[in-house]
Design an enzyme around this catalytic site. Structure first.
Site, PDB file in Angstrom:
ATOM      1  N   ASP A   1       0.883  -1.166   0.000  1.00 46.14           N
ATOM      2  CA  ASP A   1       0.000   0.000   0.000  1.00 46.14           C
ATOM      3  C   ASP A   1       0.924   1.220   0.000  1.00 46.14           C
ATOM      4  O   ASP A   1       2.146   1.094  -0.194  1.00 46.14           O
ATOM      5  CB  ASP A   1      -0.993  -0.040   1.174  1.00 46.14           C
ATOM      6  CG  ASP A   1      -0.341   0.213   2.526  1.00 46.14           C
ATOM      7  OD1 ASP A   1       0.906   0.287   2.592  1.00 46.14           O
ATOM      8  OD2 ASP A   1      -1.076   0.333   3.519  1.00 46.14           O
ATOM      9  N   HIS A   2       0.361   2.399   0.272  1.00 45.31           N
ATOM     10  CA  HIS A   2       1.167   3.626   0.272  1.00 45.31           C
ATOM     11  C   HIS A   2       2.255   3.589   1.357  1.00 45.31           C
ATOM     12  O   HIS A   2       3.343   4.112   1.170  1.00 45.31           O
ATOM     13  CB  HIS A   2       0.264   4.850   0.448  1.00 45.31           C
ATOM     14  CG  HIS A   2      -0.685   4.736   1.601  1.00 45.31           C
ATOM     15  ND1 HIS A   2      -1.746   3.841   1.595  1.00 45.31           N
ATOM     16  CD2 HIS A   2      -0.714   5.346   2.818  1.00 45.31           C
ATOM     17  CE1 HIS A   2      -2.403   3.945   2.736  1.00 45.31           C
ATOM     18  NE2 HIS A   2      -1.795   4.833   3.495  1.00 45.31           N
TER      19      HIS A   2
ATOM     20  N   CYS B   1       3.337  -2.986   4.026  1.00 44.72           N
ATOM     21  CA  CYS B   1       2.505  -1.843   4.420  1.00 44.72           C
ATOM     22  C   CYS B   1       3.264  -1.109   5.524  1.00 44.72           C
ATOM     23  O   CYS B   1       4.460  -1.359   5.708  1.00 44.72           O
ATOM     24  CB  CYS B   1       1.092  -2.261   4.814  1.00 44.72           C
ATOM     25  SG  CYS B   1       0.933  -3.273   6.298  1.00 44.72           S
ATOM     26  N   GLY B   2       2.610  -0.212   6.230  1.00 45.69           N
ATOM     27  CA  GLY B   2       3.328   0.557   7.245  1.00 45.69           C
ATOM     28  C   GLY B   2       3.983  -0.348   8.283  1.00 45.69           C
ATOM     29  O   GLY B   2       5.179  -0.248   8.568  1.00 45.69           O
ATOM     30  N   THR B   3       3.184  -1.229   8.848  1.00 46.85           N
ATOM     31  CA  THR B   3       3.687  -2.146   9.877  1.00 46.85           C
ATOM     32  C   THR B   3       3.896  -3.569   9.371  1.00 46.85           C
ATOM     33  O   THR B   3       4.631  -4.340   9.982  1.00 46.85           O
ATOM     34  CB  THR B   3       2.667  -2.240  11.025  1.00 46.85           C
ATOM     35  OG1 THR B   3       1.414  -2.647  10.453  1.00 46.85           O
ATOM     36  CG2 THR B   3       2.508  -0.907  11.754  1.00 46.85           C
TER      37      THR B   3
ATOM     38  N   HIS C   1       9.661 -23.547   9.964  1.00 49.10           N
ATOM     39  CA  HIS C   1       8.596 -24.129  10.782  1.00 49.10           C
ATOM     40  C   HIS C   1       7.211 -23.965  10.174  1.00 49.10           C
ATOM     41  O   HIS C   1       6.342 -24.804  10.385  1.00 49.10           O
ATOM     42  CB  HIS C   1       8.581 -23.481  12.177  1.00 49.10           C
ATOM     43  CG  HIS C   1       9.739 -23.902  13.027  1.00 49.10           C
ATOM     44  ND1 HIS C   1       9.685 -23.907  14.408  1.00 49.10           N
ATOM     45  CD2 HIS C   1      10.983 -24.321  12.702  1.00 49.10           C
ATOM     46  CE1 HIS C   1      10.848 -24.329  14.895  1.00 49.10           C
ATOM     47  NE2 HIS C   1      11.658 -24.568  13.877  1.00 49.10           N
TER      48      HIS C   1
ATOM     49  N   HIS D   1       7.314 -30.441  10.465  1.00 42.86           N
ATOM     50  CA  HIS D   1       6.208 -29.561  10.869  1.00 42.86           C
ATOM     51  C   HIS D   1       4.972 -29.709   9.977  1.00 42.86           C
ATOM     52  O   HIS D   1       3.979 -29.003  10.184  1.00 42.86           O
ATOM     53  CB  HIS D   1       6.667 -28.102  10.841  1.00 42.86           C
ATOM     54  CG  HIS D   1       7.737 -27.791  11.830  1.00 42.86           C
ATOM     55  ND1 HIS D   1       7.487 -27.658  13.174  1.00 42.86           N
ATOM     56  CD2 HIS D   1       9.067 -27.613  11.668  1.00 42.86           C
ATOM     57  CE1 HIS D   1       8.630 -27.402  13.808  1.00 42.86           C
ATOM     58  NE2 HIS D   1       9.600 -27.369  12.918  1.00 42.86           N
TER      59      HIS D   1
HETATM   60  C1  RB5 Z   1      -1.750   2.921   6.414  1.00 41.30           C
HETATM   61  O1  RB5 Z   1      -1.712   4.173   7.002  1.00 41.30           O
HETATM   62  C2  RB5 Z   1      -1.387   1.857   7.425  1.00 41.30           C
HETATM   63  O2  RB5 Z   1      -2.431   1.673   8.306  1.00 41.30           O
HETATM   64  C3  RB5 Z   1      -1.035   0.575   6.716  1.00 41.30           C
HETATM   65  O3  RB5 Z   1       0.057   0.797   5.890  1.00 41.30           O
HETATM   66  C4  RB5 Z   1      -0.654  -0.607   7.575  1.00 41.30           C
HETATM   67  O4  RB5 Z   1       0.380  -0.294   8.464  1.00 41.30           O
HETATM   68  C5  RB5 Z   1      -1.773  -1.316   8.231  1.00 41.30           C
HETATM   69  O5  RB5 Z   1      -1.580  -2.303   8.942  1.00 41.30           O
END
Ligand code: RB5
Length: 144
Positions: free
Chosen positions: A12-13, A68-70, A101, A135
């Protein structure tokens, strides 16, 4: 010769810049297929997770990278799909274990909290690792 014919990648962004860095690095060695997004403009990560997982399931000897961000949202979305085993990985050791695993077929990475250099090492660690067949029974139970 790699065991992987194709690496699918999508973000994503929040993961767009990291996706670019990973494509730049791995395209020299692998067939890396970019499934978007194509800019920093805000998009919905489940759309890209679903698109990528479909390709991974339809292509033998492939795996997927979501960013993605996280890495959390992408992994939640991907793991809703049958036969997808997506690991949200932020360390080399977890990348290795997710293959050994869990036989992960999709990696979900953080574009905002892990450097591009570290994410490159994470992907390399995953590629170099092998699933440990002891596993397998646990993976079978997952899909029952
Ligand atoms: C987008 O702002 C953010 O929420 C997304 O990239 C991600 O981290 C979601 O889990």
């Amino acid at each position: 010769m790699s065991k992987y014919n194709k690496i699918f990648i999508a973000s994503d962004h929040g993961g767009f810049e990291t996706k670019g860095a990973l494509i730049k690095y791995f395209s020299n060695k692998y067939n890396v297929i970019d499934l978007g997004t194509n800019s920093n403009e805000s998009v919905d990560y489940p759309v890209f997770a679903k698109k990528l997982c479909k390709e991974v399931l339809n292509n033998d000897n492939s795996f997927g990278i979501l960013v993605c961000g996280t890495g959390i949202g992408m992994s939640i979305a991907a793991n809703k799909i049958k036969n997808i085993r997506c690991a949200n990985v932020t360390s080399l050791e977890f990348a290795k274990l997710s293959k050994e695993h869990n036989n992960a077929n999709v990696l979900s990475l953080s574009g905002r909290f892990v450097s591009d250099e570290e994410n490159i090492k994470i992907v390399e660690s995953f590629i170099e690792s092998e699933f440990e067949k002891r596993h397998q029974n646990r993976l079978d139970i997952l899909e029952e």
